[in-house]
Each structure stands twice: as structure tokens, then as C-alpha cells.
Motif scaffolding. Structure first.
Motif, PDB file in Angstrom:
ATOM      1  N   ALA A  44     -45.186  -7.818 -53.162  1.00 15.61           N
ATOM      2  CA  ALA A  44     -44.261  -8.685 -52.286  1.00 15.61           C
ATOM      3  C   ALA A  44     -43.216  -8.136 -51.534  1.00 15.61           C
ATOM      4  O   ALA A  44     -42.984  -8.073 -50.213  1.00 15.61           O
ATOM      5  CB  ALA A  44     -43.838  -9.898 -53.019  1.00 15.61           C
ATOM      6  N   ALA A  45     -42.557  -6.949 -52.186  1.00 12.92           N
ATOM      7  CA  ALA A  45     -41.421  -6.022 -51.341  1.00 12.92           C
ATOM      8  C   ALA A  45     -42.209  -5.321 -50.486  1.00 12.92           C
ATOM      9  O   ALA A  45     -41.628  -4.997 -49.298  1.00 12.92           O
ATOM     10  CB  ALA A  45     -40.811  -5.322 -52.508  1.00 12.92           C
ATOM     11  N   VAL A  46     -43.251  -4.685 -50.690  1.00  9.82           N
ATOM     12  CA  VAL A  46     -43.931  -3.813 -49.731  1.00  9.82           C
ATOM     13  C   VAL A  46     -44.476  -4.723 -48.504  1.00  9.82           C
ATOM     14  O   VAL A  46     -44.328  -4.469 -47.221  1.00  9.82           O
ATOM     15  CB  VAL A  46     -44.857  -2.699 -50.513  1.00  9.82           C
ATOM     16  N   GLY A  47     -45.346  -5.747 -48.773  1.00  9.02           N
ATOM     17  CA  GLY A  47     -45.662  -6.629 -47.842  1.00  9.02           C
ATOM     18  C   GLY A  47     -44.498  -7.192 -47.043  1.00  9.02           C
ATOM     19  O   GLY A  47     -44.684  -7.075 -45.723  1.00  9.02           O
ATOM     20  N   ALA A  48     -43.228  -7.498 -47.757  1.00 12.65           N
ATOM     21  CA  ALA A  48     -42.412  -8.003 -46.847  1.00 12.65           C
ATOM     22  C   ALA A  48     -41.894  -6.958 -45.822  1.00 12.65           C
ATOM     23  O   ALA A  48     -41.459  -7.230 -44.552  1.00 12.65           O
ATOM     24  CB  ALA A  48     -41.173  -8.623 -47.563  1.00 12.65           C
ATOM     25  N   ARG A  49     -41.573  -5.630 -46.255  1.00 12.50           N
ATOM     26  CA  ARG A  49     -41.072  -4.930 -45.578  1.00 12.50           C
ATOM     27  C   ARG A  49     -42.204  -4.228 -44.339  1.00 12.50           C
ATOM     28  O   ARG A  49     -41.889  -4.340 -43.144  1.00 12.50           O
ATOM     29  CB  ARG A  49     -40.926  -3.566 -46.256  1.00 12.50           C
ATOM     30  N   ASN A  50     -43.399  -4.322 -44.746  1.00  6.96           N
ATOM     31  CA  ASN A  50     -44.630  -4.191 -43.721  1.00  6.96           C
ATOM     32  C   ASN A  50     -44.529  -5.382 -42.582  1.00  6.96           C
ATOM     33  O   ASN A  50     -44.636  -4.985 -41.362  1.00  6.96           O
ATOM     34  CB  ASN A  50     -45.839  -3.844 -44.564  1.00  6.96           C
ATOM     35  N   ALA A  51     -44.370  -6.438 -42.871  1.00 12.93           N
ATOM     36  CA  ALA A  51     -44.338  -7.484 -42.307  1.00 12.93           C
ATOM     37  C   ALA A  51     -43.008  -7.528 -41.157  1.00 12.93           C
ATOM     38  O   ALA A  51     -43.104  -7.590 -39.844  1.00 12.93           O
ATOM     39  CB  ALA A  51     -44.208  -9.017 -42.814  1.00 12.93           C
ATOM     40  N   ALA A  52     -41.901  -7.323 -41.775  1.00 12.77           N
ATOM     41  CA  ALA A  52     -40.644  -7.009 -40.859  1.00 12.77           C
ATOM     42  C   ALA A  52     -40.870  -5.822 -40.133  1.00 12.77           C
ATOM     43  O   ALA A  52     -40.484  -5.910 -38.844  1.00 12.77           O
ATOM     44  CB  ALA A  52     -39.766  -6.982 -41.895  1.00 12.77           C
ATOM     45  N   ARG A  53     -41.590  -4.773 -40.468  1.00 17.78           N
ATOM     46  CA  ARG A  53     -41.525  -3.542 -39.483  1.00 17.78           C
ATOM     47  C   ARG A  53     -42.541  -3.853 -38.426  1.00 17.78           C
ATOM     48  O   ARG A  53     -42.339  -3.525 -37.544  1.00 17.78           O
ATOM     49  CB  ARG A  53     -42.106  -2.212 -40.661  1.00 17.78           C
ATOM     50  N   GLY A  54     -43.735  -4.712 -38.669  1.00 17.54           N
ATOM     51  CA  GLY A  54     -44.456  -5.205 -37.496  1.00 17.54           C
ATOM     52  C   GLY A  54     -43.759  -6.048 -36.674  1.00 17.54           C
ATOM     53  O   GLY A  54     -44.003  -5.528 -35.370  1.00 17.54           O
ATOM     54  N   ARG A  55     -42.880  -6.849 -36.890  1.00 15.82           N
ATOM     55  CA  ARG A  55     -41.959  -7.216 -36.035  1.00 15.82           C
ATOM     56  C   ARG A  55     -41.080  -6.530 -35.240  1.00 15.82           C
ATOM     57  O   ARG A  55     -41.020  -6.671 -34.246  1.00 15.82           O
ATOM     58  CB  ARG A  55     -41.238  -8.517 -36.775  1.00 15.82           C
TER      59      ARG A  55
ATOM     60  N   ALA B 101     -32.305  -1.530 -38.214  1.00 11.25           N
ATOM     61  CA  ALA B 101     -32.842  -2.681 -39.395  1.00 11.25           C
ATOM     62  C   ALA B 101     -33.994  -2.132 -39.924  1.00 11.25           C
ATOM     63  O   ALA B 101     -33.958  -2.435 -41.365  1.00 11.25           O
ATOM     64  CB  ALA B 101     -33.122  -3.582 -38.260  1.00 11.25           C
ATOM     65  N   GLU B 102     -34.980  -1.435 -39.675  1.00  8.08           N
ATOM     66  CA  GLU B 102     -35.966  -0.671 -40.491  1.00  8.08           C
ATOM     67  C   GLU B 102     -35.200  -0.011 -41.590  1.00  8.08           C
ATOM     68  O   GLU B 102     -36.023   0.002 -42.510  1.00  8.08           O
ATOM     69  CB  GLU B 102     -36.886  -0.080 -39.498  1.00  8.08           C
ATOM     70  N   ALA B 103     -34.258   0.812 -41.421  1.00  6.42           N
ATOM     71  CA  ALA B 103     -33.734   1.693 -42.334  1.00  6.42           C
ATOM     72  C   ALA B 103     -33.167   0.878 -43.608  1.00  6.42           C
ATOM     73  O   ALA B 103     -33.588   1.149 -44.732  1.00  6.42           O
ATOM     74  CB  ALA B 103     -32.805   2.531 -41.874  1.00  6.42           C
ATOM     75  N   TRP B 104     -32.749  -0.159 -43.297  1.00  2.88           N
ATOM     76  CA  TRP B 104     -32.023  -0.750 -44.205  1.00  2.88           C
ATOM     77  C   TRP B 104     -33.119  -1.791 -44.790  1.00  2.88           C
ATOM     78  O   TRP B 104     -32.798  -2.002 -46.140  1.00  2.88           O
ATOM     79  CB  TRP B 104     -31.077  -2.191 -43.603  1.00  2.88           C
TER      80      TRP B 104
END
Length: 187
Positions: free
Chosen positions: A151-162, A22-25
Motif C-alpha cells: 500500500a505504501a509503495v502503491g500510494a507513492r507510485n500513484a502520487a508520483r504519477g499525478r 513533494a515527491e521527495a517528501w
């Protein structure tokens, strides 16, 4: 070697977790948005804003007006010698109108000035020149591209945190399951 390390989440591996895939995608999607989506959004915004500003050039009409009140001295230092004064003009429909408009500082009553009106006869600002329109459009496009990238980087970082939280919880569960098999716990 670094290419192999970076792509390890894509290969078949018994240690690979679903969260790794999931993180890779997510990283791939964020990268595509940064490389293609942000510039496309910026260019699209710049073209739309530029066209809108240039279309507004024909909407504002110049009108000759007479200053009927003394222009105040500008309070703001960078006002470039402009101040507000009461002006009177006759609209295209023959109606005499009075309003406050920006005129040269110190304009005397009775002096003639040019004001800009919309299609209803209301005061509006002077239309943007071609270079002002495209400068504003470029700034708007750059702003939108930056916002999309953030927004893209923030969304990726938030998802990565989860995902990291899920991995940590799984790690804790695995340790809680394995620890009793090893003997006594040390406080």
C-alpha cells in the motif's frame, strides 16, 4: 556523487519545482512506512492474533459424543481419514443435542468420539495448539506487513504519477508560451 544526486531535491536550487519537493517528501514517507510502519503493523497483528487464538483455547470444551449415523467416506483426497457423521451428546446444561461433526472415516454407529463445543453448547472446531496459534499469528502478521508495504509503495507510485502529469502539463504550457517567440512552427 550519488548522494548529492539523490538529495538534489532537498537543496536550494533555482530549477527545483514544488512537485520535486513533494515527491521527495512522498518518497521519504513511503520509506519510513516500509522500514518502520510495515514491521510494526505486522508485529502488532501477530501479537493480537496469537493472543486471540490462545485465548480461544479455553473457550472450546471437549464433549464425549456417540455416533448415531454412519460416517461417510471422505470425498476429498487430503481429508486425512475424516468424514462427517451425525453425533449425539449431552451438553453441560443437560440438553441432548444432535449435529453433524467430523469424525474418523468409517466410524460405526454407537462408537464414542470427542467433539468440541462452545459455551452455548454448539459444535465448534478443536482449539488451536500453541504452535498452530503462533504459526497462524506469524502468517497473519507477515500478510499485514506485506499489505502495508504494498500500500505504501502503491500510494507513492500513484502520487508520483499525478506529480509527473502535473510536471508534463507545466512543461507543455511552458513550451506553448515559448514556441511563438522562436518563429514559425513546422507542421
Amino acid at each position: 556523487m550519488t548522494g548529492t544526486v539523490r538529495l538534489w531535491r532537498w537543496r536550494r536550487n533555482p530549477l527545483r519545482r514544488r512537485t520535486d519537493v513533494a515527491e521527495a517528501w512522498l518518497s521519504l514517507a513511503a520509506g519510513l512506512v516500509l522500514v518502520a510502519g510495515a514491521p510494526a503493523a505486522g508485529v502488532g497483528t501477530a501479537l493480537a492474533v496469537g493472543d486471540a487464538l490462545l485465548a480461544g483455547q479455553g473457550a472450546a470444551q471437549p464433549q464425549r459424543a456417540e455416533v448415531i449415523g454412519r460416517a461417510a467416506v471422505p470425498v476429498v483426497a487430503g481429508a486425512a481419514g475424516r468424514a462427517h457423521a451425525e453425533v449425539r451428546w449431552t451438553g453441560r446444561d443437560g440438553v441432548v443435542r444432535v449435529a453433524h461433526a467430523r469424525v474418523d472415516a468409517g466410524a460405526e454407529p454407537g462408537s464414542r468420539v470427542t467433539v468440541w463445543t462452545d459455551d452455548r453448547g454448539r459444535l465448534t472446531g478443536a482449539p488451536a495448539t500453541r504452535s498452530e496459534a503462533w504459526l497462524g499469528a506469524g502468517l497473519a502478521g507477515a500478510g499485514v506487513a506485506a499489505c502495508v508495504g504494498v500500500a505504501a509503495v502503491g500510494a507513492r507510485n500513484a502520487a508520483r504519477g499525478r506529480l509527473d502529469a502535473r510536471r508534463a502539463a507545466a512543461w507543455e504550457r511552458a513550451w506553448a508560451e515559448a514556441a511563438p517567440r522562436w518563429g514559425r512552427r513546422v507542421p
